[in-house]
Design a protein around this motif. Structure first.
Motif, PDB file in Angstrom:
ATOM      1  N   TYR A  79       0.787  -1.453   0.021  1.00 28.39           N
ATOM      2  CA  TYR A  79      -0.096   0.115   0.117  1.00 28.39           C
ATOM      3  C   TYR A  79       0.980   1.158  -0.021  1.00 28.39           C
ATOM      4  O   TYR A  79       1.917   1.310   0.928  1.00 28.39           O
ATOM      5  N   LEU A  80       0.572   2.122  -0.853  1.00 29.93           N
ATOM      6  CA  LEU A  80       1.274   3.563  -0.864  1.00 29.93           C
ATOM      7  C   LEU A  80       0.613   4.465   0.231  1.00 29.93           C
ATOM      8  O   LEU A  80      -0.344   5.068  -0.108  1.00 29.93           O
ATOM      9  N   PHE A  81       1.449   4.503   1.242  1.00 29.65           N
ATOM     10  CA  PHE A  81       1.273   5.355   2.283  1.00 29.65           C
ATOM     11  C   PHE A  81       2.371   6.468   2.126  1.00 29.65           C
ATOM     12  O   PHE A  81       3.458   6.236   2.498  1.00 29.65           O
ATOM     13  N   THR A 110       0.932  11.870 -11.223  1.00 28.39           N
ATOM     14  CA  THR A 110      -0.519  11.881 -10.587  1.00 28.39           C
ATOM     15  C   THR A 110      -1.023  13.522 -10.480  1.00 28.39           C
ATOM     16  O   THR A 110      -0.412  14.491 -10.615  1.00 28.39           O
ATOM     17  N   GLN A 128     -10.630   5.532  -2.351  1.00 30.00           N
ATOM     18  CA  GLN A 128      -9.234   5.576  -1.560  1.00 30.00           C
ATOM     19  C   GLN A 128      -9.479   5.767  -0.251  1.00 30.00           C
ATOM     20  O   GLN A 128      -8.774   5.264   0.520  1.00 30.00           O
ATOM     21  N   LYS A 131     -10.647   2.647   1.220  1.00 34.66           N
ATOM     22  CA  LYS A 131      -9.672   1.739   1.459  1.00 34.66           C
ATOM     23  C   LYS A 131      -8.556   1.935   2.626  1.00 34.66           C
ATOM     24  O   LYS A 131      -8.248   0.989   3.353  1.00 34.66           O
ATOM     25  N   LEU A 132      -8.332   3.231   2.878  1.00 39.22           N
ATOM     26  CA  LEU A 132      -7.428   3.417   3.915  1.00 39.22           C
ATOM     27  C   LEU A 132      -7.916   2.995   5.174  1.00 39.22           C
ATOM     28  O   LEU A 132      -7.211   2.399   6.184  1.00 39.22           O
ATOM     29  N   CYS A 227      -3.679   7.249  -4.085  1.00 39.38           N
ATOM     30  CA  CYS A 227      -3.376   7.244  -2.780  1.00 39.38           C
ATOM     31  C   CYS A 227      -4.140   8.536  -2.192  1.00 39.38           C
ATOM     32  O   CYS A 227      -4.421   9.445  -2.710  1.00 39.38           O
TER      33      CYS A 227
END
Length: 358
Positions: A79-81, A110, A128, A131-132, A227
């Protein structure tokens, strides 16, 4: 706009003015944001100055992001955090001349939108944010610190309104008479929330609390969700904070600054896209109480924002920036019109929710 920053800020991250290009970017009202382009690297970075008049404990932000980043790295490494870049002293922020600075990696290819132009964008953004929250479902929200205490506490906001009303000048109360009546008439929203607030299946979750479209990065070509960004307000809260704020900011084509109230209408395709995107991630973890309160979340946040604008008007416009004396009153009218529009379309909106809960 290209400009210079204090050399000590750049030095804290290992750079000097001579080897970096600096451009101010973003439209946020809270933190100043810059794009840093090192001349000797292909990577770029985002540098932000934390507004300590809003975020009075910047270390709480740093602690929260570190805890969440560590958890996601261990449990969902793919996951892109957007984790802050450490200073040369291995700290999450630079503290220079009584100011706090944070550097973040820039995500290429982006885009961050200021205005929604297609229901697909609403779907991707809602997905998004959902999802987080889903990935953090097993994270202990109680370990996080509130970065703005009482931010989405409707009870607190109503108390502030009541106090402002009791102290306001008569001329201001006369001017806002209709809006004050609206505020008092909608107190049932607070009472309704209070009746649910102590249910065991209405948990505190890790919430973003500022889910406007500009706080999601989308792919520049496909507009697919990449993200979530701007994580200063990530802290414990109810699910209604995120979903309600999306309803407040996604459903109408015009912002709270629109004074032509005939333009304040619910865009059903955007509502449907938003609900589909959010529930595609959250349906499996929402409790029965939370499912009952999906549409109510919009009423809660919109009413709260109307109260905040009205409170500021009655208090002499001390919080929200204005460009003319009655702008906060106009914003109040705008938000109450949006609240009335939700009520007018309630059956159709609830039908969409029920279809997506199946």
């Amino acid at each position: 706009m290209e400009l210079n920053l204090d050399s000590e800020v750049l030095k804290a991250y290992g750079y000097a003015k001579e080897n970096i290009k600096i451009t101010q970017i973003g439209t946020g009202l809270i933190n100043r944001t810059y794009l840093l382009s090192p001349l000797s690297e292909k990577k770029k970075y985002i540098l932000q100055n934390i507004n300590t008049s809003v975020f009075k404990s910047p270390q709480a932000i740093a602690n929260n992001l570190r805890s969440i980043a560590d958890y996601l790295t261990f449990t969902y490494p793919e996951y892109l955090f957007i984790k802050p870049v450490s200073t040369t002293n291995s700290e999450e922020m630079a503290h220079i001349h009584h100011e706090y600075w944070r550097m973040l990696p820039f995500v290429p290819n982006t885009v961050s939108l200021d205005v929604l132009a297609d229901p697909k964008q609403a779907y991707e953004a809602a997905k998004q944010f959902g999802k987080l929250s889903r990935l953090l479902n097993d994270f202990d929200a109680k370990t996080l610190q509130p970065t703005i205490p009482g931010f989405h506490d409707l009870g607190l906001r109503y108390e502030q309104f009541a106090l402002a009303l009791s102290q306001a000048e008569e001329t201001l109360k006369d001017e806002a008479k209709a809006q004050i009546e609206d505020a008092l008439a909608h107190k049932y929203i607070l009472d309704y929330y209070t009746s649910y607030s102590h249910r065991t299946d209405f948990p505190d979750r890790v919430m973003h609390h500022d889910t406007k479209i500009s706080n999601v990065l989308l792919d520049t070509e496909t507009y697919g969700g990449i993200c979530v960004i701007d994580l200063d307000t990530i802290m414990p809260g109810k699910f209604i904070s995120d979903l309600g704020d999306m309803m407040r900011t996604y459903l109408c084509a015009f912002s709270e600054n629109e004074t032509d109230l005939d333009k304040i209408k619910i865009r059903l395709p955007y509502f449907e896209a938003m609900i589909k995107g959010y529930l595609s991630e959250m349906k499996s973890i929402l409790t029965e109480t939370e499912k009952e309160l999906i549409l109510f979340s919009g009423k809660y946040i919109i009413y709260m924002q109307a109260l905040r604008f009205l409170t500021d008007f009655l208090s002499g416009n001390k919080y929200y920036p204005i460009s003319y004396p009655t702008q906060n009153l106009d914003r109040t009218r705008n938000q109450f019109k949006l609240l009335h529009e939700i009520a007018a379309n309630e059956k159709e909106l609830q039908d969409i929710i029920e279809e997506n809960l199946v």
